[in-house]
Write an enzyme that holds these catalytic residues in place. Sequence first.
Site, short mmCIF file in Angstrom:
data_model
loop_
_atom_site.label_atom_id
_atom_site.label_comp_id
_atom_site.label_asym_id
_atom_site.label_seq_id
_atom_site.Cartn_x
_atom_site.Cartn_y
_atom_site.Cartn_z
N CYS A 2 0.85 -1.18 0.00
CA CYS A 2 0.00 0.00 0.00
C CYS A 2 0.89 1.24 0.00
CB CYS A 2 -0.86 -0.01 1.26
SG CYS A 2 -1.85 -1.49 1.40
N ARG A 27 2.25 2.30 -8.25
CA ARG A 27 2.38 1.04 -7.52
C ARG A 27 1.13 0.18 -7.66
NH1 ARG A 27 5.46 2.36 -2.35
NH2 ARG A 27 3.94 1.13 -1.26
N TRP A 76 -3.33 -1.68 -1.63
CA TRP A 76 -3.13 -2.88 -2.47
C TRP A 76 -3.56 -4.03 -1.56
CZ3 TRP A 76 -1.51 -4.45 -7.29
CH2 TRP A 76 -1.11 -5.76 -7.42
N ASN A 100 0.82 0.26 5.96
CA ASN A 100 1.35 -0.55 4.86
C ASN A 100 2.13 -1.69 5.51
OD1 ASN A 100 2.26 -1.56 2.42
ND2 ASN A 100 4.07 -0.25 2.40
N GLY A 101 1.73 -2.92 5.21
CA GLY A 101 2.45 -4.07 5.79
C GLY A 101 1.48 -5.20 6.08
N GLU A 480 12.47 -21.39 -17.13
CA GLU A 480 12.22 -20.01 -16.68
C GLU A 480 13.39 -19.10 -17.06
OE1 GLU A 480 9.82 -18.38 -15.90
OE2 GLU A 480 10.58 -16.60 -14.89
N LYS A 484 12.96 -15.83 -19.47
CA LYS A 484 13.39 -14.48 -19.07
C LYS A 484 14.28 -13.86 -20.14
CE LYS A 484 11.06 -13.47 -16.35
NZ LYS A 484 10.08 -14.49 -16.38
N GLU A 487 12.31 -13.22 -23.59
CA GLU A 487 11.21 -12.25 -23.62
C GLU A 487 11.69 -10.81 -23.43
OE1 GLU A 487 8.16 -12.22 -20.59
OE2 GLU A 487 9.48 -13.18 -19.15
N HIS A 503 19.13 -37.08 -26.76
CA HIS A 503 17.97 -37.36 -27.63
C HIS A 503 17.74 -36.24 -28.62
CE1 HIS A 503 17.08 -40.73 -25.00
NE2 HIS A 503 17.31 -39.92 -23.99
N LYS A 601 1.56 -7.28 -19.94
CA LYS A 601 1.74 -7.80 -18.58
C LYS A 601 0.67 -8.85 -18.26
CE LYS A 601 3.42 -8.32 -14.53
NZ LYS A 601 4.62 -9.18 -14.43
C1 AGP Z 1 6.49 -14.08 -17.63
O1 AGP Z 1 7.67 -13.35 -17.48
C2 AGP Z 1 5.63 -13.56 -18.76
N1 AGP Z 1 5.33 -12.20 -18.57
C3 AGP Z 1 4.40 -14.43 -19.03
O2 AGP Z 1 4.86 -15.70 -19.42
C4 AGP Z 1 3.42 -14.62 -17.85
O3 AGP Z 1 4.00 -15.43 -16.87
C5 AGP Z 1 2.17 -15.33 -18.38
O4 AGP Z 1 1.56 -14.50 -19.34
C6 AGP Z 1 1.16 -15.68 -17.29
O5 AGP Z 1 0.70 -14.50 -16.68
P1 AGP Z 1 -0.16 -14.63 -15.33
O6 AGP Z 1 0.75 -15.23 -14.30
O7 AGP Z 1 -0.58 -13.23 -14.99
O8 AGP Z 1 -1.34 -15.53 -15.61
#
Ligand code: AGP
Length: 606
Positions: A2, A27, A76, A100-101, A480, A484, A487, A503, A601
């Site tokens: 928050c 935020r 938040w 906040n906390g 992962e 990272k 993307e 394989h 996002k």
């Molecule tokens: C992860 O870095 C990406 N931005 C993307 O793969 C993300 O994880 C995916 O779109 C799922 O989003 P969500 O966790 O909001 O469902």
Amino acid sequence: MCGIVGYLGEEKALGVLLEGLKRLEYRGYDSAGVALVSREGLQVVKAVGKIRDLERALGDVEPEDGVYLGIGHTRWATHGRPSEANAHPHVAGPIALVHNGIIENYLEIKRELEEEGLTFQSDTDSEVVAQLIFHYYEGDLFQAVSRALERVKGAYAIAVISEEEPHRLVGARRDSPLVLGLGEGEFFLASDIPAILPFTRRVMLLENGDRVLITPHGVTVVDERGGEGERPVERIAWSMAQAEKAGYKHFMQKEIFEQPRAVADTLRSYVSPDRGEIYFPQGGLEEISELDRVVVVACGTSWHAALVGRFWLESLVGVPVEVDIASEFRAREPVLGSETLAVFISQSGETADTLAALRLARAGGARTLAVCNVVGSSIAREAHGVVYTHAGPEIGVASTKAFVTQLLVLYLLALKLAQERGRMGDGEVAGRLKILLSLPGKMEEVLSTEGRIETLAREFFHVRDFLYLGRWLNYPIALEGALKLKEISYIHAEGYPAGEMKHGPIALIEEGLPVVAIAPRDRVYDKMVANVEEVKSRDGQVIAVGTQGDPLAQRVDHFLAVPPVDEELTPFLTVLPLQLLAYFIADRKGCDVDQPRNLAKSVTVE
Ligand code: AGP
């Protein structure tokens, strides 16, 4: 997380508070409110939604005259859904508070106060603090706050006022940030520097356990031992944009470094290590009578968290666990029943495929559980139960702190289900919870190697292909790490189970190809070392993520060390160097790290 602001000065407080809250909008939040003290007494206005909704609710409440004292808040949600009742400031008698906390022992204190006949207006932990201060209030706000905070356990940054003391603003913090701004004859409290930058660049950074009394004559800081706290006044040189990122270059970098606190906050919300208890207040797990299998469904990074969670759920709970990408799950005709626990992981809580998969699972009769970072999001609302990650707003498109808190929730879920099914005794659960408490410190240790990783990034930012290899719990971490990198730097990167090298992927190995090998000291270490030798013998370049002091460091081109940790917890640490490597390579390439091309996002469309 928050946002809180407080003001005592000669300007009309309302304008200052609204300006400060607007500076915290980046935020993310779901409701806002202000409390003002003037000759008419305490005036509180709150609204669900954005600051503009609060301004509409404020109308002409501006106090005509009187002392210019007030506090404000953007919420938040962590405890209690977004609503006017749950919005701050919370009022108790003549007192108003913003917080906040996360308060760990709020239920215990709330029960005590209710037994004394108190009734609560909200289901938040913050209102409990306000009522506790009022419980001790005998006309001296600073004393009442001090006494109340002796009872409170958890993280807090608070600003408190009383209509009976129109010349006093009180603040306090523990494990949650609070800064004090010093103007000309006016003072500011804020959870973040951007809120006070429009008014002053002179700040006093309060330390953990500090309480502060602000009057028109000046500031008194009392440290956690009760002594007078001498805190230096700093001058902030940041621009507003820099301040929103707390001095980091990008939100993603800031969020990478917020991960230890995100893990600590999430632990604090659900765990009491001393009692070996795990409690998901909105999880709805008690409704599950029989459990014959678990299905975990998600997209992207959240899917990677699901893949890690599968190992924990299988080994600790002893049930079959199936993991699927949401879009694939939808394409199937999954066989589900009332004994199936279907878990849907989503940072945003709005991913279209995951939401559709949830609806499919509900229609199939499964018990559904959401793991989300946004309170009140669609997936959180439509599942039977929800466990929120407490990562705070994640603004960078590339998910980092949400990922590690998803891992933590899945691990806690596995421990809780194992405990409830009698597969794990309270003592063993308590022991594992105590080990989890050491994670934030170990994560900080890994993040402190950022300089080495930034240097390493300079050697690889021009490369066109990367291969990431891992086994067991670290195969999803290989996926992962590759995601990272691809993307945010647009470099082709592929994560692969290291056992699959013969394989196919081994054909890719040629001189100079960078291969990230995740090889901490665990049950598959020897096999990973064999994979490293395979790559080295074909002149590939190996960047190994391994355990501090491991002799593997002498056999690879680059070695990124993580501290020793229980083998089942290595993903919390091994992912960190990979996040930093991707970040520094992308930054070196001049990519738009926080908003990479073609990405959103939250993927709310299929
Ligand atoms: C992860 O870095 C990406 N931005 C993307 O793969 C993300 O994880 C995916 O779109 C799922 O989003 P969500 O966790 O909001 O469902």
